[in-house]
Design an enzyme around this catalytic site. Structure first.
Site, PDB file in Angstrom:
ATOM      1  N   ASP A 144      49.276  25.988 -27.695  1.00  0.00           N
ATOM      2  CA  ASP A 144      47.918  26.134 -27.168  1.00  0.00           C
ATOM      3  C   ASP A 144      47.421  24.800 -26.622  1.00  0.00           C
ATOM      4  O   ASP A 144      47.936  23.732 -26.961  1.00  0.00           O
ATOM      5  CB  ASP A 144      46.958  26.681 -28.242  1.00  0.00           C
ATOM      6  CG  ASP A 144      46.833  25.768 -29.450  1.00  0.00           C
ATOM      7  OD1 ASP A 144      47.849  25.215 -29.897  1.00  0.00           O
ATOM      8  OD2 ASP A 144      45.697  25.585 -29.937  1.00  0.00           O
ATOM      9  N   GLU A 193      46.384  25.482 -32.655  1.00  0.00           N
ATOM     10  CA  GLU A 193      46.430  24.174 -33.313  1.00  0.00           C
ATOM     11  C   GLU A 193      45.195  23.381 -32.998  1.00  0.00           C
ATOM     12  O   GLU A 193      44.659  22.669 -33.849  1.00  0.00           O
ATOM     13  CB  GLU A 193      47.684  23.406 -32.860  1.00  0.00           C
ATOM     14  CG  GLU A 193      47.953  22.124 -33.648  1.00  0.00           C
ATOM     15  CD  GLU A 193      47.249  20.883 -33.103  1.00  0.00           C
ATOM     16  OE1 GLU A 193      47.240  19.865 -33.804  1.00  0.00           O
ATOM     17  OE2 GLU A 193      46.691  20.923 -31.981  1.00  0.00           O
TER      18      GLU A 193
HETATM   19 ZN   LIG Z   1      48.278  18.365 -29.797  1.00  0.00          ZN
END
Ligand SMILES: [Zn+2]
Length: 385
Positions: A76, A138
């Site tokens: 992501d 994340e």
């Molecule tokens: Zn990163």
């Protein structure tokens, strides 16, 4: 029949073209990677974070035995909303030695280097496996990878080392702080501002709590980091948002604020919240004397563990050898590394690109950084045979 081959830059161009902004998920990118791995006969599976939207992919090249090396990256990216991009963020654009695009640096550059080397890994990983761990979600608090880490802990032969390829300019990072985020809500009792004794002023109670946070901040600075490796060289605490009150002549019933603490990895992770809660409890008797329904409530929104240095761990020795380095470093940002370390796998952070270029408009990675990461992976291939 062998699968498709890509150079690192061709692979990076493919990965950048998927808009994997955290909120929108990563399934098309993962499907592309699955097709590619299928072409090379590499087994893989998904561990969903949010079914139908956000998933983690885990692949094993070589024998399914313990002691393998996990190359870990999040798929992501942060949003481009409102940023003054001068290139198309989801199209890889080369200008001299720089490759522009959202995620080039953080961290599709690392993933591209790993994926482009799958054919070499397949040829070399006969005795010791290489695993690819591609995570989601994340950038919004290292949440997505957690079910994958739990799956590895519970169901897989234990890997011997994890290398998280966040941008470190290919320096070997063996330490980072933890990050804990909290939401505190003070509930008071509303009333006419002339009758202060009949109400509980939530904003003024919050003011006491903020003063305590400032005292905690000061004591964290005074305790400091004896190693001197962190910047700043102490644990921090910070309040990010606050809201409360209705009008200047109404005793405010509610005040809420969000705050975080980033603690040195060797510090007690509960120090800040334990001290804050103890102080909050001392304020409540006076509040309850006026209104039994008043009170102070704090919820932990997220905890990302720190990465504690483990000198001479299997991950550190391997990464230093592959990077041709002899010194380790510490960074201030959090990564998924601490989550892998928590399940007992030696872990370091080492990846191409500078964190200076991450999350900004016109994010880029230097071609030289990709070359360094390729050299790292070539040595990994050599170390496998
Ligand atoms: Zn990163």
């Amino acid at each position: 029949m062998p699968g498709t081959t890509y150079t690192t830059e061709e692979m990076l161009a493919r990965l950048i073209a998927f808009d994997t902004t955290s909120r929108d998920g990563n399934l098309p990118l993962i499907a592309f990677v699955e097709d590619y791995l299928d072409g090379w006969g590499v087994p893989h599976f998904r561990v969903d974070y949010e079914a139908g939207k956000k998933t983690n992919l885990f692949a094993t090249i070589g024998p399914a035995i313990a002691g393998g090396i996990v190359l870990s990256g999040h798929t992501d990216v942060v949003p481009v909303d409102g940023q003054p991009w001068t290139t198309k963020p989801f199209e890889l654009t080369a200008k001299e030695d720089r490759l522009f695009g959202r995620g080039t640096c953080d961290m599709k550059g690392f993933i591209a280097v790993c994926l482009a080397r799958v054919p070499e890994f397949v040829a070399a990983a006969r005795k010791r496996p290489i695993h690819l761990a591609l995570s989601c979600e994340e950038e919004v608090g290292c949440r997505g990878v957690r079910p994958l880490v739990a799956h590895i802990r519970d169901h897989l032969p234990k890997p011997g080392a994890v290398i998280v390829g966040e941008p470190t300019s290919m320096k070997v990072v063996n330490g980072h702080k933890s990050a804990l985020t909290f939401a505190t809500e003070v509930t008071g009792l509303e009333g006419h501002s002339a009758l202060t004794d009949k109400g509980v002023n939530a904003i003024m109670v919050a003011g006491e709590l903020l003063a305590e946070i400032n005292r905690i901040r000061q004591s964290l600075i005074e305790t400091g980091d004896p190693s001197g490796r962190f910047d700043p060289p102490y644990s921090t605490v910070h309040v990010g948002t606050i809201e409360g009150g209705t009008a200047k002549n109404i005793i405010p019933r509610r005040c809420a604020f969000q705050w975080e603490t980033r603690l040195l990895p060797m510090a007690d992770p509960d120090y800040t919240i334990t001290r804050f809660d103890a102080f909050a409890r001392t304020l409540e008797p006076a509040m309850h004397a006026v209104s039994p329904t008043s009170g102070i409530r704090t919820d932990t929104i997220n905890r990302v563990p720190g990465l504690a240095p483990e000198p001479h761990s299997a991950a550190e020795n391997l990464a230093l050898h592959l990077a041709g380095a002899n010194a380790t470093h510490a960074v201030s940002y959090v990564t998924e590394a601490g989550l892998y370390q928590q399940i007992g796998i030696p872990t370091v952070v080492c990846g191409p690109g500078s964190i200076e270029q991450a999350h900004k408009a016109d994010e880029f990675i230097d071609r030289g950084e990709l070359r360094k990461c390729e050299a790292f992976m070539e040595k990994l291939v050599a170390a496998l045979v």
